[in-house]
Design an enzyme around this catalytic site. Structure first.
Site, PDB file in Angstrom:
ATOM      1  N   SER A 131       0.852  -1.254  -0.056  1.00 24.19           N
ATOM      2  CA  SER A 131       0.010  -0.110   0.012  1.00 24.19           C
ATOM      3  C   SER A 131       0.718   1.127  -0.033  1.00 24.19           C
ATOM      4  CB  SER A 131      -1.004   0.231   1.233  1.00 24.19           C
ATOM      5  OG  SER A 131      -1.506   1.201   1.274  1.00 24.19           O
ATOM      6  N   GLU A 133      -0.003   3.711   1.773  1.00 23.71           N
ATOM      7  CA  GLU A 133       0.189   4.159   2.999  1.00 23.71           C
ATOM      8  C   GLU A 133       1.470   3.885   3.647  1.00 23.71           C
ATOM      9  OE1 GLU A 133      -2.091   5.446   5.876  1.00 23.71           O
ATOM     10  OE2 GLU A 133      -2.825   6.180   3.993  1.00 23.71           O
ATOM     11  N   TYR A 154      -1.774  -0.035  10.726  1.00 24.53           N
ATOM     12  CA  TYR A 154      -1.999  -0.605   9.421  1.00 24.53           C
ATOM     13  C   TYR A 154      -0.744  -0.560   8.428  1.00 24.53           C
ATOM     14  CZ  TYR A 154      -3.691  -1.067   4.474  1.00 24.53           C
ATOM     15  OH  TYR A 154      -3.831  -1.318   3.076  1.00 24.53           O
TER      16      TYR A 154
HETATM   17  P1  NAP Z   1     -11.345  -4.824   1.505  1.00 27.51           P
HETATM   18  O1  NAP Z   1     -12.541  -4.401   0.528  1.00 27.51           O
HETATM   19  O2  NAP Z   1     -11.551  -4.270   2.962  1.00 27.51           O
HETATM   20  O3  NAP Z   1     -11.285  -6.483   1.526  1.00 27.51           O
HETATM   21  C1  NAP Z   1     -10.424  -7.041   2.243  1.00 27.51           C
HETATM   22  C2  NAP Z   1     -10.806  -8.635   2.272  1.00 27.51           C
HETATM   23  O4  NAP Z   1      -9.946  -9.255   3.165  1.00 27.51           O
HETATM   24  C3  NAP Z   1     -12.186  -8.929   2.425  1.00 27.51           C
HETATM   25  O5  NAP Z   1     -12.366  -9.973   1.578  1.00 27.51           O
HETATM   26  C4  NAP Z   1     -11.962  -9.495   3.914  1.00 27.51           C
HETATM   27  O6  NAP Z   1     -13.106 -10.515   4.318  1.00 27.51           O
HETATM   28  C5  NAP Z   1     -10.516 -10.024   3.808  1.00 27.51           C
HETATM   29  N1  NAP Z   1     -10.291 -10.420   5.263  1.00 27.51           N
HETATM   30  C6  NAP Z   1     -10.027  -9.462   6.441  1.00 27.51           C
HETATM   31  N2  NAP Z   1      -9.282 -10.377   7.275  1.00 27.51           N
HETATM   32  C7  NAP Z   1      -9.289 -11.534   6.887  1.00 27.51           C
HETATM   33  C8  NAP Z   1      -8.436 -12.674   7.520  1.00 27.51           C
HETATM   34  N3  NAP Z   1      -8.160 -12.645   9.075  1.00 27.51           N
HETATM   35  N4  NAP Z   1      -8.635 -13.796   6.703  1.00 27.51           N
HETATM   36  C9  NAP Z   1      -9.062 -13.934   5.548  1.00 27.51           C
HETATM   37  N5  NAP Z   1      -9.496 -12.718   4.921  1.00 27.51           N
HETATM   38  C10 NAP Z   1      -9.615 -11.787   5.427  1.00 27.51           C
HETATM   39  O7  NAP Z   1      -9.989  -4.225   0.809  1.00 27.51           O
HETATM   40  P2  NAP Z   1      -9.712  -3.731  -0.677  1.00 27.51           P
HETATM   41  O8  NAP Z   1      -9.873  -2.481  -1.000  1.00 27.51           O
HETATM   42  O9  NAP Z   1     -10.222  -4.966  -1.645  1.00 27.51           O
HETATM   43  O10 NAP Z   1      -8.157  -4.202  -0.529  1.00 27.51           O
HETATM   44  C11 NAP Z   1      -7.512  -5.331  -0.983  1.00 27.51           C
HETATM   45  C12 NAP Z   1      -5.873  -5.441  -0.415  1.00 27.51           C
HETATM   46  O11 NAP Z   1      -5.156  -4.281  -0.940  1.00 27.51           O
HETATM   47  C13 NAP Z   1      -5.946  -5.198   1.027  1.00 27.51           C
HETATM   48  O12 NAP Z   1      -4.837  -6.079   1.536  1.00 27.51           O
HETATM   49  C14 NAP Z   1      -5.547  -3.756   1.148  1.00 27.51           C
HETATM   50  O13 NAP Z   1      -4.899  -3.577   2.548  1.00 27.51           O
HETATM   51  C15 NAP Z   1      -5.024  -3.620   0.113  1.00 27.51           C
HETATM   52  N6  NAP Z   1      -4.784  -2.350  -0.549  1.00 27.51           N
HETATM   53  C16 NAP Z   1      -6.022  -1.687  -0.876  1.00 27.51           C
HETATM   54  C17 NAP Z   1      -5.937  -0.347  -1.467  1.00 27.51           C
HETATM   55  C18 NAP Z   1      -7.097   0.430  -1.767  1.00 27.51           C
HETATM   56  O14 NAP Z   1      -6.980   1.606  -2.045  1.00 27.51           O
HETATM   57  N7  NAP Z   1      -8.086  -0.448  -2.052  1.00 27.51           N
HETATM   58  C19 NAP Z   1      -4.671   0.455  -1.686  1.00 27.51           C
HETATM   59  C20 NAP Z   1      -3.512  -0.349  -1.449  1.00 27.51           C
HETATM   60  C21 NAP Z   1      -3.680  -1.641  -0.879  1.00 27.51           C
HETATM   61  P3  NAP Z   1     -14.574 -10.222   4.775  1.00 27.51           P
HETATM   62  O15 NAP Z   1     -15.373  -9.859   3.546  1.00 27.51           O
HETATM   63  O16 NAP Z   1     -15.053 -11.137   5.470  1.00 27.51           O
HETATM   64  O17 NAP Z   1     -14.359  -9.003   5.438  1.00 27.51           O
HETATM   65  O1  G4F Z   2     -10.583   6.728   2.388  1.00 30.37           O
HETATM   66  P1  G4F Z   2      -9.749   6.413   3.581  1.00 30.37           P
HETATM   67  O2  G4F Z   2     -10.111   5.745   4.748  1.00 30.37           O
HETATM   68  O3  G4F Z   2      -8.498   5.869   2.978  1.00 30.37           O
HETATM   69  P2  G4F Z   2      -6.901   5.535   3.424  1.00 30.37           P
HETATM   70  O4  G4F Z   2      -6.695   6.005   4.623  1.00 30.37           O
HETATM   71  O5  G4F Z   2      -6.152   6.145   2.576  1.00 30.37           O
HETATM   72  O6  G4F Z   2      -6.633   3.875   3.079  1.00 30.37           O
HETATM   73  C1  G4F Z   2      -7.070   3.393   2.004  1.00 30.37           C
HETATM   74  O7  G4F Z   2      -6.113   3.344   1.052  1.00 30.37           O
HETATM   75  C2  G4F Z   2      -4.830   2.877   1.249  1.00 30.37           C
HETATM   76  C3  G4F Z   2      -3.757   3.222   0.176  1.00 30.37           C
HETATM   77  O8  G4F Z   2      -3.233   4.276   0.420  1.00 30.37           O
HETATM   78  C4  G4F Z   2      -5.082   1.437   1.329  1.00 30.37           C
HETATM   79  F1  G4F Z   2      -3.837   0.857   1.621  1.00 30.37           F
HETATM   80  C5  G4F Z   2      -6.156   1.278   2.547  1.00 30.37           C
HETATM   81  O9  G4F Z   2      -6.337   0.004   2.909  1.00 30.37           O
HETATM   82  C6  G4F Z   2      -7.300   1.883   2.430  1.00 30.37           C
HETATM   83  O10 G4F Z   2      -7.937   1.352   1.331  1.00 30.37           O
HETATM   84  O11 G4F Z   2      -9.306   7.850   3.678  1.00 30.37           O
HETATM   85  C7  G4F Z   2      -8.687   8.628   3.021  1.00 30.37           C
HETATM   86  C8  G4F Z   2      -8.579  10.135   3.665  1.00 30.37           C
HETATM   87  C9  G4F Z   2      -7.780   9.984   5.016  1.00 30.37           C
HETATM   88  O12 G4F Z   2      -6.480  11.135   4.898  1.00 30.37           O
HETATM   89  C10 G4F Z   2      -8.749  10.396   5.945  1.00 30.37           C
HETATM   90  O13 G4F Z   2      -8.209  10.953   7.254  1.00 30.37           O
HETATM   91  O14 G4F Z   2      -9.835  10.610   3.881  1.00 30.37           O
HETATM   92  C11 G4F Z   2      -9.629  10.960   5.255  1.00 30.37           C
HETATM   93  N1  G4F Z   2     -10.976  11.257   5.959  1.00 30.37           N
HETATM   94  C12 G4F Z   2     -11.772  12.471   6.241  1.00 30.37           C
HETATM   95  N2  G4F Z   2     -12.842  12.075   6.810  1.00 30.37           N
HETATM   96  C13 G4F Z   2     -11.836  10.287   6.070  1.00 30.37           C
HETATM   97  C14 G4F Z   2     -12.909  10.923   6.646  1.00 30.37           C
HETATM   98  N3  G4F Z   2     -11.647   8.924   5.991  1.00 30.37           N
HETATM   99  C15 G4F Z   2     -12.578   8.150   6.253  1.00 30.37           C
HETATM  100  N4  G4F Z   2     -12.517   6.735   5.967  1.00 30.37           N
HETATM  101  N5  G4F Z   2     -13.878   8.630   6.812  1.00 30.37           N
HETATM  102  C16 G4F Z   2     -13.920   9.850   6.924  1.00 30.37           C
HETATM  103  O15 G4F Z   2     -15.044  10.347   7.583  1.00 30.37           O
END
Ligand code: NAP
Ligand code: G4F
Length: 351
Positions: A131, A133, A154
């Site tokens: 990520s 992050e 995280y």
């Molecule tokens: P998400 O929608 O939150 O999906 C997470 C998945 O992980 C869900 O299927 C969840 O299952 C499963 N999970 C959680 N805990 C688990 C456990 N203990 N054992 C097995 N499965 C488990 O996340 P996403 O946005 O698709 O992201 C996918 C991956 O990319 C994650 O690793 C995230 O950290 C990473 N990532 C995401 C972003 C982004 O912007 N989306 C960016 C960078 C990296 P349930 O459905 O049962 O909860």
């Molecule tokens: O949408 P967010 O919660 O995403 P964040 O923290 O960037 O993390 C996501 O992206 C990562 C990749 O860079 C992934 F690795 C991670 O798993 C996840 O998918 O928040 C984005 C921004 C933050 O700065 C947060 O402080 O939005 C700001 N924010 C302001 N108000 C909020 C809110 N975020 C959330 N979730 N909810 C609020 O009410």
């Protein structure tokens, strides 16, 4: 011979798009699902296949990345060519409330899966969901050379997972790739992430279900892209000649405030009337500014994102309006159609 893929996190946003993509390419897909008291498979309902039928290509197995024995057994039984480790406690704010749990799932879960693969002695290509992050306090633009400075439990757990992925590649010659993905969103994004909270909130305001939305830090900047384009790149990384690590993002960054303004104006609403501050959404430390430099992926994977910030916002607002029974402006869906990106018809049943 068709290939076999194994996906942890298949019920999540990315897992569902990746599974769809791999099935469309003729893969047999094995997905790990967690036992929960309510259904957690809404995002994959449209690709679910009855296991009693013949010629089933999607197979789901109960498992959990915190249960190493379940991973070892599943890797041995399914004999995958490719493993995608997408499972995570993926909410950054929640990782401050559940720091140890987040470390167990995101950090230890990764090494357990890598060990299961290593001990199986099978020839596997492995993708790790890293990520942006992890860059945390490092100033933009961020690329593969940028120093990691995590600002949350995280991100710290993801840094550990990234480095064991690299270590197992260097130590054991495993084909491990780490995709350092910047934020990617879609109509299937969880509703507590900021993009979806905005777009679904707008739909609920328009449907007169709510009249105010509460947010934390509006100044944070993110590089937001479209999830289906990112999941295809996960696959591309594993098709390369050599394993490597890649930064994936759009190279464009906007603040949360910009996101709110863009989405509300597209929906024809004055944002100031509906947005309020709530301290509970602030983080003990937040990442201020993420902006990718995806030059390496552009050069080596041919990465060129079609969906940019404005289109992404329109796509998400459109689908969220449909999901509450309203007629959307339609520019987002039209963009997907025009660009041949509307390959899934499942967005109206989002998670
Ligand atoms: P998400 O929608 O939150 O999906 C997470 C998945 O992980 C869900 O299927 C969840 O299952 C499963 N999970 C959680 N805990 C688990 C456990 N203990 N054992 C097995 N499965 C488990 O996340 P996403 O946005 O698709 O992201 C996918 C991956 O990319 C994650 O690793 C995230 O950290 C990473 N990532 C995401 C972003 C982004 O912007 N989306 C960016 C960078 C990296 P349930 O459905 O049962 O909860
Ligand atoms: O949408 P967010 O919660 O995403 P964040 O923290 O960037 O993390 C996501 O992206 C990562 C990749 O860079 C992934 F690795 C991670 O798993 C996840 O998918 O928040 C984005 C921004 C933050 O700065 C947060 O402080 O939005 C700001 N924010 C302001 N108000 C909020 C809110 N975020 C959330 N979730 N909810 C609020 O009410």
């Amino acid at each position: 011979m068709s290939k076999t893929a194994f996906i942890t996190g298949i019920t999540g946003q990315d897992g569902s798009y990746l599974a769809e993509f791999l099935l469309s390419r003729g893969y047999e897909v094995h997905g790990v699902i967690r036992r929960t008291s309510t259904f957690n498979t809404q995002r994959i309902t449209h690709i679910f296949q009855d296991p009693h039928e013949a010629d089933v290509h999607l197979k789901l197995h109960y498992g959990d990345v915190t249960d190493a024995s379940s991973l070892s057994l599943l890797i041995r039984e399914t004999e995958p060519d490719e493993v995608y480790n997408l499972a995570a406690q993926s909410h950054v704010r929640v990782s401050f409330d559940l720091p140890q749990y987040t470390a167990m799932v995101n950090g230890v879960g990764t090494i357990s899966l890598l060990e299961a693969i290593r001990q199986s002695k099978q020839d596997v290509r492995y993708y790790q969901a890293s990520s942006s992050e992890m860059f945390g306090a490092s100033p933009p633009p961020q690329n593969e050379q940028t120093i990691f400075h995590p600002l949350s439990p995280y991100a710290a757990a993801k840094v550990y997972a990234h480095w064991v992925t690299v270590n197992y590649r260097e130590a054991y010659g495993m084909f491990n790739c780490s995709g350092i993905l910047f934020n990617h969103e879609s109509p299937r994004r969880g509703r507590t992430f900021v993009t979806r909270k905005v777009t679904h909130g707008i739909a609920e305001i328009l449907a007169k279900k709510i009249d105010v939305l509460y947010f934390g830090n509006l100044d944070a900047k993110r590089d937001w892209g479209y999830a289906p384009e990112y999941t295809e790149l996960m696959w591309k990384m594993l098709q390369a000649d050599k394993p490597d690590d890649y930064v994936i993002g759009t190279g464009e960054s906007h603040s949360v405030r910009d996101l709110i303004i863009e989405a509300f104006s597209y929906a024809g609403l004055e944002w100031e009337k509906y947005i309020k501050h709530d301290e509970r959404y602030m983080r003990p430390s937040d990442v201020n500014y993420l902006l990718s430099d995806p030059s390496k992926a552009r050069k080596k994977l041919g990465w060129n994102p079609k969906v940019r910030f404005k289109e992404l916002v329109r796509i998400m607002v459109d689908y969220d309006m449909l999901s509450v029974g309203l007629e959307p402006p339609g520019e987002g869906i039209e963009f997907l159609k025009k660009n041949g990106l509307l390959w899934s018809n499942s967005e109206e049943t989002p998670g």
